[in-house]
Design an enzyme around this catalytic site. Structure first.
Site, mmCIF file in Angstrom:
data_model
loop_
_atom_site.group_PDB
_atom_site.id
_atom_site.type_symbol
_atom_site.label_atom_id
_atom_site.label_comp_id
_atom_site.label_asym_id
_atom_site.label_seq_id
_atom_site.Cartn_x
_atom_site.Cartn_y
_atom_site.Cartn_z
ATOM 1 N N MET A 5 -0.710 -0.597 -6.108
ATOM 2 C CA MET A 5 -1.638 -1.645 -5.775
ATOM 3 C C MET A 5 -2.817 -1.023 -5.028
ATOM 4 O O MET A 5 -2.672 -0.580 -3.898
ATOM 5 C CB MET A 5 -0.929 -2.691 -4.916
ATOM 6 C CG MET A 5 -1.842 -3.475 -4.029
ATOM 7 S SD MET A 5 -1.113 -4.735 -2.961
ATOM 8 C CE MET A 5 0.420 -4.113 -2.433
ATOM 9 N N PRO A 6 -3.986 -0.962 -5.655
ATOM 10 C CA PRO A 6 -5.157 -0.438 -4.947
ATOM 11 C C PRO A 6 -5.673 -1.438 -3.917
ATOM 12 O O PRO A 6 -5.706 -2.643 -4.161
ATOM 13 C CB PRO A 6 -6.192 -0.208 -6.049
ATOM 14 C CG PRO A 6 -5.754 -1.033 -7.194
ATOM 15 C CD PRO A 6 -4.281 -1.246 -7.057
ATOM 16 N N ILE A 7 -6.036 -0.903 -2.766
ATOM 17 C CA ILE A 7 -6.647 -1.705 -1.701
ATOM 18 C C ILE A 7 -8.016 -1.095 -1.425
ATOM 19 O O ILE A 7 -8.108 0.074 -1.045
ATOM 20 C CB ILE A 7 -5.798 -1.706 -0.421
ATOM 21 C CG1 ILE A 7 -4.409 -2.268 -0.718
ATOM 22 C CG2 ILE A 7 -6.497 -2.506 0.675
ATOM 23 C CD1 ILE A 7 -3.429 -2.107 0.411
#
Length: 70
Positions: free
Chosen positions: A1-3
């Site tokens: 999950m990219p933040i």
């Protein structure tokens, strides 16, 4: 999950921020194949007095420019 975290000066419209969120989400999808629902965007807005370059805040720089001192 990219933040993805973005720090920026306050003052942009809600529409501008929505366009930025969409563009950053699309970039994550295109560049790393992230599923759209996994992309997280955090926008942090700060007052111009809380950001400085070269020893002068953006607020002070704007005030000097308005007073014709720059």
């Amino acid at each position: 999950m990219p933040i993805i975290e973005v720090n920026m000066l306050e003052g942009r419209s809600p529409d501008d921020k929505e366009r930025l969120i969409q563009a950053l989400t699309d970039a994550a999808i295109t560049s790393i194949g992230a599923p759209r629902e996994s992309v997280r965007i955090i926008l942090r807005e700060m007052p111009s007095g809380h950001f400085a370059v070269g020893g002068q805040s953006f607020a002070a720089k704007a005030a000097a420019k308005a007073a014709g001192k720059e």
